[in-house]
Design an enzyme around this catalytic site. Structure first.
Site, short mmCIF file in Angstrom:
data_model
loop_
_atom_site.label_atom_id
_atom_site.label_comp_id
_atom_site.label_asym_id
_atom_site.label_seq_id
_atom_site.Cartn_x
_atom_site.Cartn_y
_atom_site.Cartn_z
N ASN A 182 32.21 10.11 -105.60
CA ASN A 182 31.91 8.70 -105.29
C ASN A 182 30.41 8.46 -105.22
OD1 ASN A 182 34.60 8.10 -105.22
ND2 ASN A 182 34.76 7.99 -102.99
N LYS A 240 40.92 5.15 -93.34
CA LYS A 240 41.59 3.85 -93.14
C LYS A 240 43.06 3.84 -93.53
CE LYS A 240 40.34 2.15 -97.73
NZ LYS A 240 39.72 1.08 -98.51
N LYS A 293 43.25 -4.25 -87.80
CA LYS A 293 44.22 -3.32 -87.22
C LYS A 293 43.77 -2.81 -85.86
CE LYS A 293 46.20 -1.92 -91.63
NZ LYS A 293 45.58 -3.03 -92.37
#
Length: 598
Positions: A295, A344, A386
């Site tokens: 990434n 996540k 959340k």
């Protein structure tokens, strides 16, 4: 042409006594030439002559006549110059300059852009506004498709023609009119449509049974992500993405321009878009801290190609590694830190509480304390909806991270700001790429519950609102982004199937698998004790933080660190439920079974 226009105008007024040349013509040519240069007429391209060019010619002819009148008055007190000549001259000049340009444009379009009568595909254009007219000209020029009509809901346009193509009727008659004109494809040219309008248009197109494409949204064209003439398939973002948000770009640019910025998790979905937005706003130096080698490599290649003038440092490291964080801060000396690094994925983190606490909570504390030591101006934590009444490990750890940042507010020179938002369309690990892959394989598409809903926004919008919240924060604030209306996941799945030209539950089945551990039917933005209020921006809300005992928090974080070293997940769950009372790990299985039975 100026000479010819003057001679014609003069001979129309005095047929016998006008010479082919006189000293006064020097004044006419000189005055008109200066006006042509001033109006930019010499810079026009005949190949693309259009109504604005004709208007510019008319303006040049009018101002040229005024300049000629002034010049003639100074030269000869207008002796021998008829007022009729001064009236006729600009009209004749407009014809002599405009006609050749339009004839040339027509010839070029006919020669290179005219429709081929063999094997061409007949298309209907939905939207007869400026976008539809521009699309029509592009199609004629590029000889790709043959437009046979427009559809538009504006009744005043019915029966009119645009470049010879008729406006046939309203968009609600698309199925009927498409059959009448034997259309083979529909092109949606309504880039400014709201999402509700776009949903209606897409439903009508799906009902016609014809393939359809759309022009990009205006914001995608403005931000350089698409060109206007590029036809693309309707994406789920076009239907569920929210309305464009007006931002205070002056405040954002002032806060970022010339600054040194560090982004953790800069290779992820949110982190990478934050890097793009920050680089676009002209920061002095951008440092990316990312633990995924691939990434980091990918975002580095993209940013160096797109923003060669920005100093970019890419550091491979973990935001929870104190040595790595201190090295990054001492080397880059950032003024602003965006903490987007986090785990996540809700189901994946449910049985792995140690990794969730270590990466989402303890890493936040490490980075926040380092920012205090290095006197960073602003630390912004990217949080999640959340974290409100969390029913899962991921949400509970994000709430604990919020508590850490709120507790540190006011400790030093660093402003701590937290921004909370919901699901991001097409982010890594989200439901959209999962559904897309399931549809590609022919199904089934798996939805956990028929009534489950989620808030959605696009990645660019989420990042832009994060930057806007950064300019609003003075320290200790918890901001929540207005997510609009929640979307049923079932509707999302059905629309994604329909957009591929298939029928839900016929070509691609939808299967309900039941709620997963830690999954709620709906998400919330605020806790009941967080009374919220408006900010200067209508899409950003401010939640009132709850009082936090700092000493007890430090002790709990120390215990969590020791438990993490021992891999004591029982202790970690206890600490998590102590500091996030809404989270009850022992009740998770009961909640899931109740939801399933419902």
């Amino acid at each position: 042409m100026v000479w010819l226009a003057w001679i014609i105008a003069s001979r129309l007024r005095e047929p016998r006594d006008v010479p082919w040349w006189s000293e006064a013509l020097w004044v006419v040519l000189a005055a008109q030439a200066m006006v042509f240069w001033w109006t930019g007429l010499y810079r026009g391209l005949w190949r693309f002559a259009s109504l604005p060019d004709l208007w510019n010619i008319a303006r040049a002819a009018l101002f040229g006549t005024l300049a000629i009148t002034l010049g003639m008055f100074l030269f000869s007190r207008l002796e021998g110059v008829s007022r009729g000549v001064l009236f006729l001259y600009p009209l004749i000049l407009l014809v002599l300059l405009g006609a050749p340009r339009l004839i040339y444009r027509y010839w070029k379009d006919s020669r290179y852009g005219g429709p081929s009568r063999s094997g061409e595909r007949r298309v209907l254009i939905l939207g007869a506004g400026r976008a539809g007219e521009t699309l029509l000209r592009e199609l004629k020029r590029e000889n790709r498709l043959r437009p046979v009509g427009f559809l538009d809901d504006n009744r005043a346009l019915r029966g009119s023609r645009i470049h010879g193509v008729p406006v046939l009727g309203g968009i609600d008659r698309v199925g009927e009119l498409a059959r009448e004109v034997a259309a083979e494809m529909l092109l949606i040219a309504i880039p400014g449509a709201s999402n509700q309008q776009m949903q209606r248009v897409v439903e009508l197109c799906e009902g016609s049974g014809l393939p359809f494409r759309t022009v990009p949204r205006l914001r995608d064209v403005v931000e350089g992500r698409s060109s206007f003439s590029e036809l693309k398939e309707v994406a789920i973002e076009d239907l569920l993405g929210r309305e464009p948000v007006e931002l205070d770009w002056s405040a954002i640019r002032l806060a970022l321009s010339g600054k040194r910025v560090l982004v953790t998790g800069g290779g992820g979905s949110i982190g990478s878009e934050l890097c793009r937005q920050v680089a676009r706003l002209g920061v002095e130096r951008l440092t990316i801290l990312e633990q995924s080698e691939y990434n980091l490599y990918r975002i580095e290649q993209e940013l160096r190609a797109a923003f060669p003038d920005v100093l970019i440092d890419c550091l491979l490291g973990d935001a929870g590694d104190a040595a790595s964080v201190d090295h990054a801060l001492s080397t880059a000396r950032p003024q602003l830190v965006f903490h987007a690094a986090a785990y996540k994925h809700v189901p994946l983190l449910q049985p792995q509480v140690r990794e969730a606490v270590r990466n989402n909570v303890l890493a936040t504390q490490v980075l926040a304390l380092a920012c205090l030591r290095h006197k960073v101006e602003c630390f912004l934590l990217v949080s999640s909806d959340k974290a409100v009444n969390p029913a899962n490990v991921m949400g509970a750890t994000k709430r604990w991270a919020e508590i850490v940042c709120q507790a540190l507010a006011g400790e030093g020179e660093t402003r701590f700001v937290t921004v909370r938002f919901g699901n991001v369309l097409d982010s890594a690990g989200s439901v959209v790429p999962l559904f897309r892959e399931q549809i590609r394989r022919g199904g089934p598409v798996t939805v956990t519950h028929p009534e489950i809903t989620r808030y959605f926004m696009t990645i660019p919008e989420a990042c832009q609102l994060i930057l806007q919240a950064m300019t609003l924060g003075e320290g200790g604030e918890l901001f929540a982004l207005d997510m609009g209306e929640p979307v049923r996941i079932r509707y999302l799945a059905e629309q994604m199937i329909l957009l591929t030209g298939k029928v839900p539950d016929h070509d691609v089945p939808i299967v309900y698998t039941g709620l997963r551990p830690g999954e709620k039917l709906f998400e919330e933005i605020f806790h009941a004790q967080e009374s919220y209020e408006h900010t200067r921006h209508p899409k950003i809300w401010l939640a009132q933080g709850r009082p936090l005992p700092r000493a007890a928090l430090d002790a709990a974080l120390h215990q969590a660190r020791q438990a993490s070293l021992r891999f004591d997940e029982v202790e970690l769950r206890r600490l998590l439920s102590d500091w996030v009372p809404e989270y009850r790990p022992e009740a998770e299985s009961q909640v899931v079974s109740l939801h399933r039975s419902a």
